[in-house]
Design a protein around this motif. Structure first.
Motif, PDB file in Angstrom:
ATOM      1  N   ALA A  76       0.507 -21.509 -25.196  1.00  0.00           N
ATOM      2  CA  ALA A  76       0.791 -20.605 -26.316  1.00  0.00           C
ATOM      3  C   ALA A  76      -0.391 -20.507 -27.269  1.00  0.00           C
ATOM      4  O   ALA A  76      -1.004 -21.509 -27.619  1.00  0.00           O
ATOM      5  CB  ALA A  76       2.028 -21.089 -27.069  1.00  0.00           C
ATOM      6  N   ALA A  77      -0.694 -19.284 -27.683  1.00  0.00           N
ATOM      7  CA  ALA A  77      -1.690 -19.075 -28.732  1.00  0.00           C
ATOM      8  C   ALA A  77      -1.018 -19.125 -30.104  1.00  0.00           C
ATOM      9  O   ALA A  77      -1.551 -19.678 -31.054  1.00  0.00           O
ATOM     10  CB  ALA A  77      -2.387 -17.731 -28.533  1.00  0.00           C
ATOM     11  N   THR A  78       0.180 -18.534 -30.189  1.00  0.00           N
ATOM     12  CA  THR A  78       0.957 -18.542 -31.432  1.00  0.00           C
ATOM     13  C   THR A  78       2.286 -19.223 -31.172  1.00  0.00           C
ATOM     14  O   THR A  78       2.971 -18.903 -30.198  1.00  0.00           O
ATOM     15  CB  THR A  78       1.200 -17.099 -31.939  1.00  0.00           C
ATOM     16  N   THR A 110       7.210 -32.488 -39.007  1.00  0.00           N
ATOM     17  CA  THR A 110       5.989 -32.647 -39.805  1.00  0.00           C
ATOM     18  C   THR A 110       4.774 -32.933 -38.931  1.00  0.00           C
ATOM     19  O   THR A 110       3.764 -32.221 -39.008  1.00  0.00           O
ATOM     20  CB  THR A 110       6.173 -33.760 -40.850  1.00  0.00           C
ATOM     21  N   ALA A 111       4.849 -33.947 -38.096  1.00  0.00           N
ATOM     22  CA  ALA A 111       3.713 -34.284 -37.228  1.00  0.00           C
ATOM     23  C   ALA A 111       3.484 -33.189 -36.196  1.00  0.00           C
ATOM     24  O   ALA A 111       2.335 -32.848 -35.887  1.00  0.00           O
ATOM     25  CB  ALA A 111       3.951 -35.617 -36.532  1.00  0.00           C
ATOM     26  N   LEU A 158       0.142 -29.144 -33.554  1.00  0.00           N
ATOM     27  CA  LEU A 158      -0.006 -27.788 -33.019  1.00  0.00           C
ATOM     28  C   LEU A 158      -1.275 -27.134 -33.567  1.00  0.00           C
ATOM     29  O   LEU A 158      -2.061 -26.549 -32.823  1.00  0.00           O
ATOM     30  CB  LEU A 158       1.218 -26.933 -33.358  1.00  0.00           C
ATOM     31  N   VAL A 159      -1.468 -27.257 -34.886  1.00  0.00           N
ATOM     32  CA  VAL A 159      -2.669 -26.674 -35.513  1.00  0.00           C
ATOM     33  C   VAL A 159      -3.923 -27.373 -34.991  1.00  0.00           C
ATOM     34  O   VAL A 159      -4.916 -26.718 -34.662  1.00  0.00           O
ATOM     35  CB  VAL A 159      -2.564 -26.757 -37.054  1.00  0.00           C
ATOM     36  N   TRP A 170       7.983 -14.231 -42.147  1.00  0.00           N
ATOM     37  CA  TRP A 170       7.154 -15.282 -41.556  1.00  0.00           C
ATOM     38  C   TRP A 170       5.830 -15.386 -42.287  1.00  0.00           C
ATOM     39  O   TRP A 170       5.324 -14.401 -42.835  1.00  0.00           O
ATOM     40  CB  TRP A 170       6.915 -14.993 -40.066  1.00  0.00           C
ATOM     41  N   GLY A 171       5.257 -16.586 -42.307  1.00  0.00           N
ATOM     42  CA  GLY A 171       3.940 -16.831 -42.880  1.00  0.00           C
ATOM     43  C   GLY A 171       3.208 -17.851 -42.030  1.00  0.00           C
ATOM     44  O   GLY A 171       3.830 -18.644 -41.315  1.00  0.00           O
ATOM     45  N   VAL A 172       1.885 -17.846 -42.119  1.00  0.00           N
ATOM     46  CA  VAL A 172       1.070 -18.763 -41.320  1.00  0.00           C
ATOM     47  C   VAL A 172       1.042 -20.132 -41.991  1.00  0.00           C
ATOM     48  O   VAL A 172       0.916 -20.244 -43.212  1.00  0.00           O
ATOM     49  CB  VAL A 172      -0.363 -18.215 -41.147  1.00  0.00           C
ATOM     50  N   TYR A 173       1.171 -21.183 -41.172  1.00  0.00           N
ATOM     51  CA  TYR A 173       1.119 -22.563 -41.652  1.00  0.00           C
ATOM     52  C   TYR A 173      -0.340 -22.988 -41.801  1.00  0.00           C
ATOM     53  O   TYR A 173      -1.112 -22.913 -40.854  1.00  0.00           O
ATOM     54  CB  TYR A 173       1.839 -23.473 -40.651  1.00  0.00           C
ATOM     55  N   HIS A 174      -0.703 -23.434 -43.016  1.00  0.00           N
ATOM     56  CA  HIS A 174      -2.058 -23.895 -43.305  1.00  0.00           C
ATOM     57  C   HIS A 174      -2.048 -25.344 -43.789  1.00  0.00           C
ATOM     58  O   HIS A 174      -2.868 -25.732 -44.626  1.00  0.00           O
ATOM     59  CB  HIS A 174      -2.714 -23.009 -44.365  1.00  0.00           C
TER      60      HIS A 174
END
Length: 196
Positions: free
Chosen positions: A51-53, A67-68, A73-74, A93-97
């Protein structure tokens, strides 16, 4: 899409109460061990590796922890999108940073800060990892009753890996279904991934 009254709605409510009670009894050690095992199984799966996303969520309370998993994944080069609960119970939806870019939201949830991607962004995910309370032997998922993820799953292209994160004793349950309910392709527990 809250559940209507009637036999199926009442059966869901009873099962949900039973499962939430069992979750409240889990120790922090059990929750942590389950989170580590679930992350290992998902990160080792072909579907997540390719998966890319990845669509995921920030776990709360005694849900199987993410959490981990989110950080791994990132670190693995994935674009991770997280849900933002809208007033009508739909999901944006929003991107996780990272965990420092999460803000408290209603119902004790944490949501990503920054640009919103729209409700259809979940359709861009190659793997959709979602919460739940139980799953049947055929992939019928029991959620919390707001219908948020059933709406989101309706936007996900057929064939996308959709997987609910659960504890081992939450699988194989007789989950009552209604027309708006959407099944999942798999469930992951500390013991491994079951595909339907």
């Amino acid at each position: 899409m809250p559940e209507p009254d009637g036999p199926r709605g009442l059966a869901k409510l009873a099962l949900r109460d039973q499962l939430l009670t069992a979750r409240r009894r889990r120790s922090l050690d059990e929750v942590g061990e389950a989170a580590r095992a679930i992350a290992e199984h998902l990160l080792g799966s072909t579907e997540v590796r390719r998966a890319a996303t990845v669509s995921c969520y920030v776990s709360v309370g005694n849900e199987p922890g993410t959490t981990a998993l989110l950080d791994l994944l990132v670190a693995g080069g994935k674009r991770v999108i997280l849900p933002v609960l809208l007033p009508d119970n739909d999901l944006d939806w929003g991107v996780y940073h990272g965990d420092t870019a999460l803000a408290p939201a209603g119902r004790g949830l944490l949501e990503p800060v920054g640009t919103r991607l729209g409700a259809d962004a979940v359709a861009t995910a190659d793997a959709v990892l979602l919460p739940g309370l139980a799953v049947s032997p055929t992939g019928d998922r029991l959620g919390r009753g707001g219908g948020s993820y059933d709406r989101a799953l309706a936007r996900v292209p057929v064939g996308t890996f959709t997987c609910v994160l659960l504890y081992s004793d939450e699988t194989g349950k007789p989950v009552p279904t209604e027309p708006h309910d959407r099944p999942v392709a798999a469930a992951v527990t500390p013991e491994g991934i079951v595909r339907f």
